[in-house]
Design a protein around this motif. Structure first.
Motif, short mmCIF file in Angstrom:
data_model
loop_
_atom_site.label_atom_id
_atom_site.label_comp_id
_atom_site.label_asym_id
_atom_site.label_seq_id
_atom_site.Cartn_x
_atom_site.Cartn_y
_atom_site.Cartn_z
N SER A 25 -30.22 12.76 -17.24
CA SER A 25 -29.24 11.74 -17.65
C SER A 25 -28.05 12.44 -18.31
CB SER A 25 -29.86 10.77 -18.65
OG SER A 25 -30.87 10.03 -18.02
N HIS A 26 -26.85 11.91 -18.07
CA HIS A 26 -25.66 12.49 -18.69
C HIS A 26 -24.56 11.45 -18.76
CE1 HIS A 26 -23.40 12.95 -14.86
NE2 HIS A 26 -24.61 13.09 -14.34
N LEU A 27 -23.55 11.75 -19.55
CA LEU A 27 -22.39 10.87 -19.63
C LEU A 27 -21.49 11.09 -18.44
CD1 LEU A 27 -21.30 11.26 -23.35
CD2 LEU A 27 -22.31 9.26 -22.29
N ARG A 28 -20.88 10.02 -18.00
CA ARG A 28 -19.83 10.16 -16.99
C ARG A 28 -18.63 10.80 -17.65
NH1 ARG A 28 -20.23 7.97 -12.11
NH2 ARG A 28 -21.88 6.48 -11.73
N ARG A 29 -17.67 11.17 -16.88
CA ARG A 29 -16.47 11.80 -17.40
C ARG A 29 -15.66 10.79 -18.22
NH1 ARG A 29 -11.71 14.39 -13.68
NH2 ARG A 29 -10.37 14.97 -15.39
N ARG A 30 -15.14 11.25 -19.34
CA ARG A 30 -14.26 10.41 -20.17
C ARG A 30 -12.82 10.72 -19.78
NH1 ARG A 30 -11.22 11.40 -25.00
NH2 ARG A 30 -10.71 9.44 -25.97
N PHE A 31 -12.12 9.72 -19.31
CA PHE A 31 -10.71 9.89 -18.97
C PHE A 31 -9.87 9.60 -20.20
CE2 PHE A 31 -12.71 9.21 -14.89
CZ PHE A 31 -12.12 10.22 -14.14
N LEU A 32 -8.90 10.45 -20.45
CA LEU A 32 -8.03 10.26 -21.60
C LEU A 32 -7.09 9.09 -21.35
CD1 LEU A 32 -7.09 13.97 -22.33
CD2 LEU A 32 -8.81 12.55 -23.47
N PRO A 33 -6.83 8.33 -22.40
CA PRO A 33 -5.88 7.23 -22.23
C PRO A 33 -4.47 7.79 -22.08
CG PRO A 33 -6.49 7.44 -24.53
CD PRO A 33 -7.35 8.41 -23.76
#
Length: 108
Positions: A25-33
């Motif tokens: 399990s892992h986090l999806r990519r966080r896109f910067l605002p």
């Protein structure tokens, strides 16, 4: 999984199956605002000795919110934001609150 004040709070998790059948399990990519879409609520002029965590503590009441200042100023290296006295840093609402204000909803 993450506190509501974390930059990763709204990032969904996903799973990946390895070749041996194990699942990770892992986090999806966080896109910067996009900084231009964040509602500015102030500005901070950097002075010698400033640190992002101390600025965040003064502006947001929480030193762990320094990531919001980095996002608002499109910083890939947050320490660079306080390296040069005189630099002007945008202080903004978080992306969710900025979007709510633009949509005419009350800020939370």
């Amino acid at each position: 999984m993450f506190e509501p004040s974390s930059r990763y709070h709204a990032v969904p998790t996903t799973t990946y199956t390895l070749t041996d059948g194990r699942t990770v399990s892992h986090l999806r990519r966080r896109f910067l605002p996009r900084p231009e879409e964040l509602m500015a609520v102030g500005e901070h002029v950097v002075v010698a000795g400033d640190r992002l965590d101390r600025i965040a503590a003064r502006r947001y009441g929480d030193p762990e919110q320094s990531w919001r200042i980095a996002d608002a100023n499109r910083a890939m290296r947050p320490d660079d934001l306080t390296a040069a006295p005189g630099r002007r840093l945008r202080i903004t609402l978080p992306a969710e609150a900025s979007a709510a204000v633009v949509a005419g909803e009350p800020a939370r």
